[in-house]
Structures are given as C-alpha cells and as structure tokens.
Design an enzyme around this catalytic site. Structure first.
Site, mmCIF file in Angstrom:
data_model
loop_
_atom_site.group_PDB
_atom_site.id
_atom_site.type_symbol
_atom_site.label_atom_id
_atom_site.label_comp_id
_atom_site.label_asym_id
_atom_site.label_seq_id
_atom_site.Cartn_x
_atom_site.Cartn_y
_atom_site.Cartn_z
ATOM 1 N N ASP A 130 -33.817 -48.012 55.870
ATOM 2 C CA ASP A 130 -34.195 -48.489 56.835
ATOM 3 C C ASP A 130 -34.462 -49.877 56.907
ATOM 4 O OD1 ASP A 130 -36.053 -47.484 55.594
ATOM 5 O OD2 ASP A 130 -36.541 -45.871 56.879
ATOM 6 N N ASP A 157 -40.758 -52.924 52.502
ATOM 7 C CA ASP A 157 -42.154 -52.957 52.898
ATOM 8 C C ASP A 157 -42.800 -53.309 51.978
ATOM 9 O OD1 ASP A 157 -43.843 -52.810 55.031
ATOM 10 O OD2 ASP A 157 -44.472 -51.057 53.628
ATOM 11 N N SER A 158 -43.445 -52.641 51.190
ATOM 12 C CA SER A 158 -43.869 -53.773 50.495
ATOM 13 C C SER A 158 -43.039 -53.520 49.158
ATOM 14 C CB SER A 158 -44.959 -52.294 49.595
ATOM 15 O OG SER A 158 -44.488 -51.031 48.712
ATOM 16 N N GLY A 159 -41.556 -53.058 48.846
ATOM 17 C CA GLY A 159 -40.969 -53.084 48.061
ATOM 18 C C GLY A 159 -41.022 -52.194 47.052
ATOM 19 N N THR A 186 -40.905 -48.620 46.958
ATOM 20 C CA THR A 186 -39.328 -47.600 46.600
ATOM 21 C C THR A 186 -37.904 -48.003 46.101
ATOM 22 O OG1 THR A 186 -40.732 -46.773 48.538
ATOM 23 C CG2 THR A 186 -38.091 -46.120 48.159
ATOM 24 N N ARG A 219 -37.786 -40.192 64.953
ATOM 25 C CA ARG A 219 -36.114 -40.736 64.644
ATOM 26 C C ARG A 219 -34.858 -40.795 65.043
ATOM 27 N NH1 ARG A 219 -37.489 -40.604 59.047
ATOM 28 N NH2 ARG A 219 -38.179 -39.027 58.497
HETATM 29 P P1 5GP Z 1 -41.459 -49.214 50.723
HETATM 30 O O1 5GP Z 1 -42.091 -49.295 49.562
HETATM 31 O O2 5GP Z 1 -40.988 -50.550 50.326
HETATM 32 O O3 5GP Z 1 -43.818 -50.052 50.886
HETATM 33 O O4 5GP Z 1 -41.569 -48.683 51.343
HETATM 34 C C1 5GP Z 1 -40.468 -48.042 52.193
HETATM 35 C C2 5GP Z 1 -40.710 -46.881 52.937
HETATM 36 O O5 5GP Z 1 -41.780 -46.818 53.454
HETATM 37 C C3 5GP Z 1 -39.375 -47.201 54.371
HETATM 38 O O6 5GP Z 1 -37.760 -46.365 53.468
HETATM 39 C C4 5GP Z 1 -40.015 -46.062 55.081
HETATM 40 O O7 5GP Z 1 -39.805 -44.920 54.599
HETATM 41 C C5 5GP Z 1 -41.331 -46.771 54.987
HETATM 42 N N1 5GP Z 1 -41.629 -47.424 55.919
HETATM 43 C C6 5GP Z 1 -42.147 -48.803 55.752
HETATM 44 N N2 5GP Z 1 -42.514 -49.504 56.483
HETATM 45 C C7 5GP Z 1 -42.292 -48.559 58.157
HETATM 46 C C8 5GP Z 1 -42.669 -48.790 59.113
HETATM 47 O O8 5GP Z 1 -42.552 -49.228 60.122
HETATM 48 N N3 5GP Z 1 -42.078 -47.237 59.898
HETATM 49 C C9 5GP Z 1 -42.431 -46.410 59.733
HETATM 50 N N4 5GP Z 1 -41.816 -45.280 60.310
HETATM 51 N N5 5GP Z 1 -41.857 -46.324 58.717
HETATM 52 C C10 5GP Z 1 -41.659 -47.433 57.151
HETATM 53 MG MG MG Z 2 -37.687 -44.978 53.874
#
Ligand code: 5GP
Ligand code: MG
Length: 174
Positions: free
Chosen positions: A100, A103-105, A107, A165
C-alpha cells in the site's frame, strides 16, 4: 466520519483507477517475457493488489505475506516479522512485491531480504503511495502510484484504527 475530524480527499476513485490502469499497462510490458509472481503484503495492499492484477494482460501468480511490526501502532519499528509466509515456490521467478505505502521502508527492506533468500530471478517493488520524506533505510520502490508528503493516509486498503480499509478513495484527516 470520525468525530471532530474532517476528511480531505487526496485521490478520488477515478484518479486511483486511472493510475492503476497506467501501472498495469507498464508492468505488462516490463514483465511480458518473465515468470511473474505478485506478492501482496497483507493487510494494507489487498485492495490495490486486487485492482492491479486485473489490469495485467500477462500471466501472473499471486501470493500473500503478512508482516507485523512492534512498537507504535501507526508506525513500523525496525523489528518487522513475517507472521505468515508464501506458499508459492519463487525460485528462478520474477517477484513483484505489492504494498500500500512505503513509509520508513523497514517493512519492505525486511520482506525483500526474506524473499531474496528464496533465490528468485528478480525482486522489484510496486507501491500505491510513497512517502519519501519519511524514509529510514536506503530503498525506493521501482513503481509508484503517487508520491505524497508526510500525512497520515486512510482508505483504499489503509486503515485508521480497525476500520476504513473499504473506503474506495484515499483521504487524510484535517
Ligand atoms: P514502513 O515499514 O515503510 O514504515 O511502513 C509500512 C506500513 O506502515 C505500511 O504498509 C502501512 O501498513 C503502514 N503505514 C505507513 N504509513 C501509513 C499511513 O499514512 N496510513 C496508514 N493507514 N498506514 C500507514
Ligand atoms: Mg502494510
């Protein structure tokens, strides 16, 4: 919808649909002579993945991974775990991870490393939304629906608490 909060639509259903069609066309070209496996990260990417695979004009396998990260509920920590793994053998295949939002990356970094260990031919990443200003690892998606500033997104698969969702457009709360 939520008390004391007003929605601001960032991308309408029509705008999303147009962009997903474009991505589907592009990916159908890129992967036309490959052995494509789409891996959708649950739960957030289920809507995007469902729309995207229906815009592909080439054969594709579809599988799912569920990850979890511990720490603040709306922010992933570096401690990402694979809680439900693939069933597909991806050895020698061309993997496209669909998520989806990056964000941080953390995941996607974890998932890429996990999948590389299964010896695929290639691993690329397609996200609906990218928040580059939030990145904490050296990683960018290969394909992006929309690049956005640092705002909290809801709808089109993305949750707010336990809900929303299913909302068919992408919005934020003002
Ligand atoms: P990351 O590991 O890149 O920080 O974040 C990945 C996951 O955090 C995304 O797949 C999502 O599930 C959740 N996430 C990050 N930003 C958002 C946001 O703006 N809204 C929502 N609902 N979930 C987010
Ligand atoms: Mg996610």
């Amino acid at each position: 919808m939520v008390e004391n909060k007003r929605e601001k639509t960032l991308f309408t259903r029509e705008e999303i649909s147009t962009r997903v069609k474009e991505l589907g066309k592009e990916l159908s070209q890129v992967y036309k002579d490959k052995d494509l496996v789409i891996i959708s990260l649950l739960r957030g990417s289920f809507i995007f993945a469902a729309d995207l695979v229906r815009e592909l004009s080439i054969p594709v396998e579809v599988d799912f991974i569920t990850t979890s990260s511990y720490g603040h509920a709306e922010e992933s920590s570096g401690n990402v775990k694979i809680v439900h793994d693939l069933r597909t053998n991806i050895e020698g295949k061309d993997v496209l991870i669909v998520d989806d939002i990056m964000d941080s990356g953390f995941t996607l970094e974890k998932v890429i490393e996990h999948l590389q260990n299964k010896n695929p031919n290639s691993v690329e990443v397609c996200v609906m939304l990218d928040k580059p200003s939030r990145r904490k690892v050296n990683l960018s998606p290969n394909y992006i629906g929309f690049s956005i500033p640092d705002v909290f997104i809801v709808g089109y698969g993305l949750n707010y608490g336990d809900h929303y969702r299913n909302i068919p457009y992408i919005f934020t709360f003002e």
